[in-house]
Scaffold this motif. Sequence first.
Motif, PDB file in Angstrom:
ATOM      1  N   SER A 109       0.826  -1.206   0.000  1.00 11.06           N
ATOM      2  CA  SER A 109       0.000   0.000   0.000  1.00 11.06           C
ATOM      3  C   SER A 109       0.858   1.252   0.000  1.00 11.06           C
ATOM      4  CB  SER A 109      -0.907   0.012   1.238  1.00 11.06           C
ATOM      5  OG  SER A 109      -1.714  -1.133   1.281  1.00 11.06           O
ATOM      6  N   GLU A 110       0.239   2.342  -0.443  1.00 11.20           N
ATOM      7  CA  GLU A 110       0.899   3.635  -0.304  1.00 11.20           C
ATOM      8  C   GLU A 110       0.756   4.080   1.149  1.00 11.20           C
ATOM      9  OE1 GLU A 110      -0.777   6.230  -3.199  1.00 11.20           O
ATOM     10  OE2 GLU A 110      -0.060   5.043  -4.905  1.00 11.20           O
ATOM     11  N   GLU A 111       1.177   5.281   1.447  1.00  8.19           N
ATOM     12  CA  GLU A 111       1.167   5.746   2.839  1.00  8.19           C
ATOM     13  C   GLU A 111      -0.222   5.572   3.463  1.00  8.19           C
ATOM     14  OE1 GLU A 111       1.991   9.870   5.264  1.00  8.19           O
ATOM     15  OE2 GLU A 111       3.200   9.405   3.491  1.00  8.19           O
ATOM     16  N   ILE A 112      -0.251   4.961   4.645  1.00  6.45           N
ATOM     17  CA  ILE A 112      -1.510   4.682   5.329  1.00  6.45           C
ATOM     18  C   ILE A 112      -1.408   5.084   6.799  1.00  6.45           C
ATOM     19  CG2 ILE A 112      -2.361   2.831   3.841  1.00  6.45           C
ATOM     20  CD1 ILE A 112      -1.079   0.817   5.736  1.00  6.45           C
ATOM     21  N   LYS A 113      -2.580   5.307   7.400  1.00  3.09           N
ATOM     22  CA  LYS A 113      -2.655   5.611   8.829  1.00  3.09           C
ATOM     23  C   LYS A 113      -3.344   4.459   9.544  1.00  3.09           C
ATOM     24  CE  LYS A 113      -3.922   9.693  10.233  1.00  3.09           C
ATOM     25  NZ  LYS A 113      -4.668  10.979  10.326  1.00  3.09           N
TER      26      LYS A 113
ATOM     27  N   HIS B 208       5.853   2.498   5.485  1.00  2.00           N
ATOM     28  CA  HIS B 208       5.077   3.567   4.867  1.00  2.00           C
ATOM     29  C   HIS B 208       3.871   3.959   5.720  1.00  2.00           C
ATOM     30  CE1 HIS B 208       3.643  -0.390   3.634  1.00  2.00           C
ATOM     31  NE2 HIS B 208       2.434   0.122   3.597  1.00  2.00           N
ATOM     32  N   ALA B 209       3.684   3.290   6.867  1.00  2.00           N
ATOM     33  CA  ALA B 209       2.516   3.540   7.710  1.00  2.00           C
ATOM     34  C   ALA B 209       2.818   4.563   8.804  1.00  2.00           C
ATOM     35  CB  ALA B 209       2.049   2.235   8.344  1.00  2.00           C
ATOM     36  N   LYS B 210       1.824   5.382   9.101  1.00  7.65           N
ATOM     37  CA  LYS B 210       1.862   6.277  10.252  1.00  7.65           C
ATOM     38  C   LYS B 210       0.968   5.632  11.301  1.00  7.65           C
ATOM     39  CE  LYS B 210       1.622  11.177  11.431  1.00  7.65           C
ATOM     40  NZ  LYS B 210       1.304  12.545  10.932  1.00  7.65           N
TER      41      LYS B 210
END
Length: 282
Positions: free
Chosen positions: A112-116, A137-139
């Motif tokens: 996945s692209e950046e995810i929260k 890439h996760a926050k």
Amino acid sequence: MLAKDYRNNFIEKLLPLYDVLEAESFFYIILEDFHQMKRIDLALNPTYVFSEEDLAKWNSVLEKLEKEIPIQYILGNAHFYGLEFEVNENTLIPRPETEELVEWIIKNNEFSEEIKILDIGTGSGCIAISLAKNLPHAKVFAIDVSKKALETAKKNALKNETEVTFLIKNILETEDLEQQFDIIVSNPPYVRNLEKEEIKKNVLDYEPHLALFVEDNDALIFYRKISELAQKNLTENGQLYFEINQYLGKEMIDLLEVKNFKNIELRKDIYENDRMIFGKKV
């Protein structure tokens, strides 16, 4: 004293309380923690000797094991998803079944692209930190009602060189999470009081009841509340993951359906118990 001789005495003393394999596993966990030796190292060095100082440390641990204090609390650490976590009386001991939940989330989101991500009821931080470590890439955010648990979780994030935002919050008193997330995950309290007789003494007497038990007449209280918040605070196609009570799989499917989640999937754990569930917000 020869370590191999102490090993035999150690296992024999624990046999009234634990089976042979579990008692033996305790010995090798402590051997690695105290001496940085694995089973093969001792096998290759049969004349390895425990000093008087060593024996004092070992005997102290043995006494605590005879009181059925969990080995992880005695040593102050537990391993989870390839990482080491500090644990204490304020946090549950991470379990292999929860590793399967983490694995599921990682597999579904590794490209996945950046995810929260939000972990609700983080405890030691094992879920949040493992996700942060393996999904760069996760926050990642994590909340808990216990200030002391969050203090431990913050230490674990530093120890494992991960960045997680920790917040103290009582989820049952929360009306809005105040931001949107792509993934919400929770391993909330789910053991009913009627199931206490199934719980081992080392869990019942020493792990925090706040993180374990719910009332028999409202066993899904946390799941219902978190599902409602997830409908408000998940992005479109957002993912909701739960670890669940093995006896309430059908009830959990019904709950997620009522809360309008789609693509619901119930999975079994390594012991063939219904243990985790997924739903998508659409």
